[in-house]
Scaffold this motif. Structure first.
Motif: not given
Ligand code: DP6
Length: 331
Positions: A236-244, A230-232
């Protein structure tokens, strides 16, 4: 003077997006990834004193002109320079998955090329040094030198010698499944190199993105140590969404997603709310990579298949680092 190597692509859970030096291809920040078995690139390199120019083929097609060829030739020049000779090379590369479709083919491509070319040139280099070399071809390729869970160090030296990947956990440490939902055919419009440079030059969100990366890496490392799914997933989702978000905020904005990409994001989040342990990440393209635990892979697959616009699903799991292999002639 001949060697063959195999490498797998990797998927970043904490994204690489931006460079601190273009010539040496130094990343603006670190990143963290999983190397994936189930997809591979095989590259054969043969240096030949009789050749007058490099002969490169990709999936059976000769690369005679263009940027892809230039990148390979420039990369071979680095190896020739290190080995102290000028022989041209035959390079034959095959991917068993779609090239340049947002599936990190440059990662496995340059990792395999680094290992094969260095070995064919007689360079007996450490994995770290090969990772530094692979980075010159593509930043994400530096990570595919290692198997399992991998961290890319951005380094601080101006010569780039400390900008390489390190292994943080082997592929056996934690068995996850990665289901890659392909939502479009063909090559993407804006490659990652151009996309990240344009973002860096024109997005006011870029610098604040860069500052989030070290903290995300630190937290992701702990989650991997503890096998905290869950933590990972939330990192991962926030890193991806922030990159986009940085790319969308460029001028003009870059939007890698299509309708199916967005539908998949919603579908995965709804499934999670309904109790299926899963999360997504998306690279510089419209495909969605969904992660889950092995026992839920069948459920996740049927759920992804049901989304309109999903054309195919490729299943992968943590795999090993790039390595030499016997070539077609058994050498
Ligand atoms: C979105 O490694 O393809 O996949 O270093 O310019 O070749 P270059 O870029 P590349 O960028 C990958 C970007 C990404 C995120 C990631 O893999 O970390």
């Amino acid at each position: 003077m001949e060697a063959t190597a195999v490498a797998h692509p990797n998927i970043a859970l904490v994204k690489y997006w931006g460079k601190r030096d273009q010539k040496l291809n130094l990343p603006a920040a670190g990143s963290l990834s999983v190397t994936l078995a189930g997809l591979s690139t095989t590259t054969q390199v043969q240096f030949d004193e009789h050749l007058t120019e490099d002969r490169v083929t990709l999936d059976g097609e000769p690369l005679e002109t263009g940027r892809s060829r230039r990148r390979v030739v420039d990369f071979l020049d680095l190896v020739r320079h290190a080995a102290g000779f000028r022989y041209k090379a035959h390079v034959e590369t095959k991917n068993d998955f779609p090239t340049a479709a947002g599936l990190a083919s440059s990662a496995s491509g340059f990792a395999a090329l680094a290992v094969a070319a260095a070995s064919a040139a007689g360079l007996d280099w450490s994995r770290r040094r090969l990772s530094v070399l692979a980075r010159r071809g593509s930043g994400s390729a530096a990570r595919s030198l290692f198997g399992g869970y991998v961290e890319m160090k951005p380094g601080t030296r101006s010569d780039g010698s400390d900008a390489h990947a390190i292994a943080i956990a082997t592929e056996d440490h934690w068995d996850l499944r990665c289901l890659i939902a392909l939502t479009a055919r063909g090559k993407k419009e804006t490659g990652s190199t151009r996309g990240m440079l344009h973002t860096q030059e024109s997005s006011p969100l870029f610098e604040s993105w860069r500052q989030t990366v070290p903290g995300d890496i630190e937290e992701a490392r702990h989650c991997i140590d503890d096998r905290n799914f869950e933590g990972l997933g939330s990192i991962a989702e926030r890193s991806c969404l922030r990159m986009h978000a940085t790319a969308i905020g460029a001028d003009p904005g870059i939007l890698y997603w299509n309708a199916a990409t967005v539908a998949l994001i919603h579908r995965i989040r709804r499934a999670r709310a309904d109790g299926l342990n899963c999360f997504f990440t998306i690279d510089a393209g419209p495909h969605v990579k969904a992660f889950c635990l092995p026992e839920q892979a069948t459920d996740l697959r049927s759920l992804l298949t049901s989304v309109d616009g999903v054309e195919n699903i490729i299943s992968a799991r943590p795999g090993g680092g790039a390595h030499c292999t016997p070539g077609p002639t058994g050498q």
